[in-house]
Design a protein around this motif. Structure first.
Motif, PDB file in Angstrom:
ATOM      1  N   GLU A 163      26.030  -5.186  25.982  1.00  0.00           N
ATOM      2  CA  GLU A 163      25.244  -4.470  24.976  1.00  0.00           C
ATOM      3  C   GLU A 163      25.200  -5.196  23.632  1.00  0.00           C
ATOM      4  OE1 GLU A 163      27.234  -0.737  24.800  1.00  0.00           O
ATOM      5  OE2 GLU A 163      26.502  -0.056  26.760  1.00  0.00           O
ATOM      6  N   THR A 164      25.641  -6.451  23.591  1.00  0.00           N
ATOM      7  CA  THR A 164      25.698  -7.138  22.292  1.00  0.00           C
ATOM      8  C   THR A 164      25.503  -8.636  22.482  1.00  0.00           C
ATOM      9  OG1 THR A 164      26.930  -7.161  20.214  1.00  0.00           O
ATOM     10  CG2 THR A 164      28.171  -7.657  22.206  1.00  0.00           C
ATOM     11  N   ASP A 165      25.338  -9.338  21.358  1.00  0.00           N
ATOM     12  CA  ASP A 165      25.174 -10.792  21.402  1.00  0.00           C
ATOM     13  C   ASP A 165      26.459 -11.533  21.077  1.00  0.00           C
ATOM     14  OD1 ASP A 165      22.312 -10.706  21.886  1.00  0.00           O
ATOM     15  OD2 ASP A 165      22.093 -10.073  19.795  1.00  0.00           O
ATOM     16  N   ALA A 166      27.269 -10.963  20.222  1.00  0.00           N
ATOM     17  CA  ALA A 166      28.516 -11.618  19.817  1.00  0.00           C
ATOM     18  C   ALA A 166      29.596 -10.565  19.614  1.00  0.00           C
ATOM     19  CB  ALA A 166      28.316 -12.416  18.530  1.00  0.00           C
ATOM     20  N   ILE A 167      30.812 -10.901  20.029  1.00  0.00           N
ATOM     21  CA  ILE A 167      31.955 -10.004  19.843  1.00  0.00           C
ATOM     22  C   ILE A 167      32.910 -10.635  18.837  1.00  0.00           C
ATOM     23  CG2 ILE A 167      33.827  -8.720  20.937  1.00  0.00           C
ATOM     24  CD1 ILE A 167      32.450  -9.093  23.605  1.00  0.00           C
ATOM     25  N   VAL A 168      33.226  -9.892  17.799  1.00  0.00           N
ATOM     26  CA  VAL A 168      34.196 -10.336  16.805  1.00  0.00           C
ATOM     27  C   VAL A 168      35.402  -9.403  16.877  1.00  0.00           C
ATOM     28  CG1 VAL A 168      34.660 -10.754  14.365  1.00  0.00           C
ATOM     29  CG2 VAL A 168      32.392 -11.253  15.301  1.00  0.00           C
ATOM     30  N   GLY A 169      36.538  -9.957  17.226  1.00  0.00           N
ATOM     31  CA  GLY A 169      37.756  -9.159  17.312  1.00  0.00           C
ATOM     32  C   GLY A 169      38.382  -8.979  15.943  1.00  0.00           C
ATOM     33  N   ILE A 170      38.764  -7.757  15.629  1.00  0.00           N
ATOM     34  CA  ILE A 170      39.403  -7.438  14.347  1.00  0.00           C
ATOM     35  C   ILE A 170      40.810  -6.915  14.603  1.00  0.00           C
ATOM     36  CG2 ILE A 170      39.275  -6.092  12.225  1.00  0.00           C
ATOM     37  CD1 ILE A 170      36.999  -8.021  12.450  1.00  0.00           C
ATOM     38  N   HIS A 171      41.793  -7.657  14.139  1.00  0.00           N
ATOM     39  CA  HIS A 171      43.174  -7.212  14.257  1.00  0.00           C
ATOM     40  C   HIS A 171      43.574  -6.579  12.937  1.00  0.00           C
ATOM     41  CE1 HIS A 171      47.712  -8.289  14.414  1.00  0.00           C
ATOM     42  NE2 HIS A 171      47.504  -7.085  14.915  1.00  0.00           N
ATOM     43  N   ILE A 172      43.691  -5.263  12.923  1.00  0.00           N
ATOM     44  CA  ILE A 172      44.092  -4.539  11.713  1.00  0.00           C
ATOM     45  C   ILE A 172      45.586  -4.245  11.823  1.00  0.00           C
ATOM     46  CG2 ILE A 172      43.793  -2.434  10.351  1.00  0.00           C
ATOM     47  CD1 ILE A 172      40.908  -2.334  11.271  1.00  0.00           C
ATOM     48  N   ARG A 173      46.357  -4.927  11.014  1.00  0.00           N
ATOM     49  CA  ARG A 173      47.820  -4.809  11.086  1.00  0.00           C
ATOM     50  C   ARG A 173      48.287  -3.891   9.961  1.00  0.00           C
ATOM     51  NH1 ARG A 173      51.673  -8.354  13.475  1.00  0.00           N
ATOM     52  NH2 ARG A 173      53.704  -7.331  13.373  1.00  0.00           N
ATOM     53  N   HIS A 174      48.589  -2.665  10.315  1.00  0.00           N
ATOM     54  CA  HIS A 174      49.174  -1.732   9.357  1.00  0.00           C
ATOM     55  C   HIS A 174      50.628  -1.489   9.764  1.00  0.00           C
ATOM     56  CE1 HIS A 174      45.195  -0.031   7.489  1.00  0.00           C
ATOM     57  NE2 HIS A 174      45.514  -1.243   7.077  1.00  0.00           N
ATOM     58  N   SER A 214      44.282  -2.200  16.518  1.00  0.00           N
ATOM     59  CA  SER A 214      45.146  -1.855  15.391  1.00  0.00           C
ATOM     60  C   SER A 214      46.364  -1.098  15.886  1.00  0.00           C
ATOM     61  CB  SER A 214      44.375  -0.993  14.381  1.00  0.00           C
ATOM     62  OG  SER A 214      45.215  -0.571  13.325  1.00  0.00           O
ATOM     63  N   ASN A 215      47.461  -1.232  15.137  1.00  0.00           N
ATOM     64  CA  ASN A 215      48.642  -0.452  15.468  1.00  0.00           C
ATOM     65  C   ASN A 215      48.624   0.915  14.786  1.00  0.00           C
ATOM     66  OD1 ASN A 215      49.022  -1.502  12.914  1.00  0.00           O
ATOM     67  ND2 ASN A 215      51.101  -2.249  13.285  1.00  0.00           N
ATOM     68  N   GLN A 216      47.497   1.249  14.137  1.00  0.00           N
ATOM     69  CA  GLN A 216      47.271   2.592  13.616  1.00  0.00           C
ATOM     70  C   GLN A 216      45.785   2.938  13.764  1.00  0.00           C
ATOM     71  OE1 GLN A 216      48.661   3.147   9.598  1.00  0.00           O
ATOM     72  NE2 GLN A 216      50.787   3.381  10.226  1.00  0.00           N
ATOM     73  N   ARG A 217      45.497   4.172  14.128  1.00  0.00           N
ATOM     74  CA  ARG A 217      44.108   4.602  14.277  1.00  0.00           C
ATOM     75  C   ARG A 217      43.437   4.638  12.913  1.00  0.00           C
ATOM     76  NH1 ARG A 217      41.078   4.468  18.901  1.00  0.00           N
ATOM     77  NH2 ARG A 217      39.275   5.841  18.708  1.00  0.00           N
ATOM     78  N   SER A 227      28.343  -1.785  14.575  1.00  0.00           N
ATOM     79  CA  SER A 227      28.565  -1.617  16.006  1.00  0.00           C
ATOM     80  C   SER A 227      30.026  -1.971  16.288  1.00  0.00           C
ATOM     81  CB  SER A 227      27.636  -2.544  16.800  1.00  0.00           C
ATOM     82  OG  SER A 227      27.947  -2.497  18.185  1.00  0.00           O
ATOM     83  N   TYR A 228      30.762  -1.042  16.852  1.00  0.00           N
ATOM     84  CA  TYR A 228      32.189  -1.282  17.040  1.00  0.00           C
ATOM     85  C   TYR A 228      32.702  -0.578  18.293  1.00  0.00           C
ATOM     86  CZ  TYR A 228      33.053   3.490  15.502  1.00  0.00           C
ATOM     87  OH  TYR A 228      33.060   4.853  15.419  1.00  0.00           O
ATOM     88  N   VAL A 229      33.805  -1.090  18.804  1.00  0.00           N
ATOM     89  CA  VAL A 229      34.518  -0.492  19.925  1.00  0.00           C
ATOM     90  C   VAL A 229      35.998  -0.634  19.620  1.00  0.00           C
ATOM     91  CG1 VAL A 229      35.056  -0.658  22.387  1.00  0.00           C
ATOM     92  CG2 VAL A 229      32.714  -1.067  21.596  1.00  0.00           C
ATOM     93  N   TYR A 230      36.768   0.394  19.912  1.00  0.00           N
ATOM     94  CA  TYR A 230      38.213   0.286  19.757  1.00  0.00           C
ATOM     95  C   TYR A 230      38.830  -0.315  21.013  1.00  0.00           C
ATOM     96  CZ  TYR A 230      38.911   2.675  15.328  1.00  0.00           C
ATOM     97  OH  TYR A 230      38.929   2.986  13.996  1.00  0.00           O
ATOM     98  N   GLY A 231      39.894  -1.072  20.833  1.00  0.00           N
ATOM     99  CA  GLY A 231      40.633  -1.600  21.966  1.00  0.00           C
ATOM    100  C   GLY A 231      41.328  -0.492  22.726  1.00  0.00           C
ATOM    101  N   ASN A 232      42.024  -0.868  23.773  1.00  0.00           N
ATOM    102  CA  ASN A 232      42.654   0.113  24.655  1.00  0.00           C
ATOM    103  C   ASN A 232      43.962   0.680  24.113  1.00  0.00           C
ATOM    104  OD1 ASN A 232      40.567  -0.232  26.470  1.00  0.00           O
ATOM    105  ND2 ASN A 232      41.660  -1.760  27.694  1.00  0.00           N
ATOM    106  N   ASN A 233      44.366   0.211  22.933  1.00  0.00           N
ATOM    107  CA  ASN A 233      45.598   0.685  22.294  1.00  0.00           C
ATOM    108  C   ASN A 233      46.818   0.424  23.175  1.00  0.00           C
ATOM    109  OD1 ASN A 233      47.036   1.829  20.147  1.00  0.00           O
ATOM    110  ND2 ASN A 233      46.996   3.869  21.066  1.00  0.00           N
ATOM    111  N   HIS A 234      46.835  -0.769  23.738  1.00  0.00           N
ATOM    112  CA  HIS A 234      47.964  -1.224  24.545  1.00  0.00           C
ATOM    113  C   HIS A 234      48.354  -2.602  24.037  1.00  0.00           C
ATOM    114  CE1 HIS A 234      50.183  -2.938  27.950  1.00  0.00           C
ATOM    115  NE2 HIS A 234      50.369  -1.691  28.369  1.00  0.00           N
ATOM    116  N   ILE A 235      49.629  -2.829  23.820  1.00  0.00           N
ATOM    117  CA  ILE A 235      50.086  -4.041  23.153  1.00  0.00           C
ATOM    118  C   ILE A 235      49.608  -5.322  23.835  1.00  0.00           C
ATOM    119  CG2 ILE A 235      52.285  -4.041  24.397  1.00  0.00           C
ATOM    120  CD1 ILE A 235      53.593  -5.116  21.826  1.00  0.00           C
ATOM    121  N   ILE A 236      49.560  -5.339  25.157  1.00  0.00           N
ATOM    122  CA  ILE A 236      49.110  -6.526  25.889  1.00  0.00           C
ATOM    123  C   ILE A 236      47.593  -6.555  26.010  1.00  0.00           C
ATOM    124  CG2 ILE A 236      49.192  -7.748  28.093  1.00  0.00           C
ATOM    125  CD1 ILE A 236      51.756  -7.932  26.476  1.00  0.00           C
TER     126      ILE A 236
END
Length: 307
Positions: A163-174, A214-217, A227-236
């Protein structure tokens, strides 16, 4: 034999430390065992089937469990501190590197050498990048996650790519970053948004979807224009999902650095939330450079990235 008998940091630091030992071992015909990998060993195909967490993987191995791994780690800590074997303590007052350490000249492949200390933290291994690059494929093969994690990552990335052309991963470290280095790299979610908007502007004719790990919602109200999607919230799964993105963004962190290494994806480490991004700011793992600033108080010693 090289034995990593003390823990340093969390998942990203443990992976980078283990990887550096493996690269050195391949170059110099050593075996590595890593009792200090105990909390994370069950996530990976090679180590889950081998309670020793050994490289090269033994011909015959015994799967581990939490009890066995904990006992194994404690036993090796005891041996390392018993004085019966050679124990090498890596101090935190300066970066440790295989390439410029007198320690490496004293090692013998037929002896047991225990290692303790804070090794290869964040960028302290840049002098050894050539060996990581040379043996990267063997290291990646060793650290493949279990199939169930790989499948979950593949399904997530496949759905986004459709559904997209490019995926940019965002690591939000709180979380822990509020205290880490006195909060130097703790950015508010609104500040991450500035960086995301700047990244989106790099692709004016493409649909960009951000994969947020992210380690916090976070507050989704702020994201309505993206346009965004959250990861699976699993460390690996989050780490290895970042590795599948086209670009990765995050604060200085070994977590996103491992994703960059494993996926061979360019990474931008945020040091100025007001910076207007250029595509050249995304740097591949083997291109990282920096300067180490020591301090008498080791907790204040800093590795400052210059690229």
């Amino acid at each position: 034999m090289l034995v990593i008998s003390a823990k340093s940091g969390q998942l990203g630091n443990r992976l980078l430390s283990f990887a550096n030992f493996i690269a050195f071992a391949i170059e110099n015909n050593f075996t590595v065992i890593n009792p200090a990998f105990e909390e994370y060993a069950d996530f990976f195909m090679s180590t889950s089937e081998d309670f020793l967490s050994c490289y090269p993987s033994p011909v015959v191995s015994i799967p581990g469990n939490k009890f066995l791994r904990k006992y194994y780690y404690d036993f090796n800590r005891f041996l390392a501190e018993s004085g019966r074997f050679k124990t090498i303590n890596i101090k935190r007052d300066r970066p440790f590197s295989w390439s410029n350490s007198i320690i490496t000249k004293e090692l013998k492949s037929g002896s047991i050498n225990f290692f303790q200390g804070w090794m290869f933290r964040d960028g302290w291994f840049v002098d050894d990048l050539s060996n990581l690059q040379k043996h990267g494929e063997k290291i990646r093969a060793y650290f493949q996650p279990l199939n169930k994690y790989q499948l979950n990552v593949a399904n997530l990335i496949s759905q986004i790519r459709s559904e997209t052309d490019a995926i940019v991963g965002i690591h939000i470290r709180h979380g822990d970053y509020q205290e880490h280095q006195n909060g130097k790299y703790f950015y508010l979610f609104e500040e991450y948004l500035k960086v995301m908007e700047s990244a989106k502007a790099l692709f004016p004719n493409k649909k960009v979807t951000f994969l947020i790990c992210s380690n916090q919602r976070q507050k989704e109200d702020y994201l309505q224009h993206l346009s965004y999607v959250y990861g699976n919230n699993h460390i690996i799964e989050d780490m290895y999902s970042l590795a599948e993105c086209d670009y990765i963004i995050g604060p200085p962190s070994s977590y996103s650095m491992w994703a960059s290494f494993y996926g061979k994806r360019p990474l931008y480490m945020i040091r100025d939330v007001n910076k207007t991004l250029k595509i050249e700011d995304f740097v591949h793992f083997y291109q990282w450079q920096g300067v180490f600033y020591p301090n008498e108080d080791w907790s204040k010693s800093v590795w400052e990235w210059t690229h």
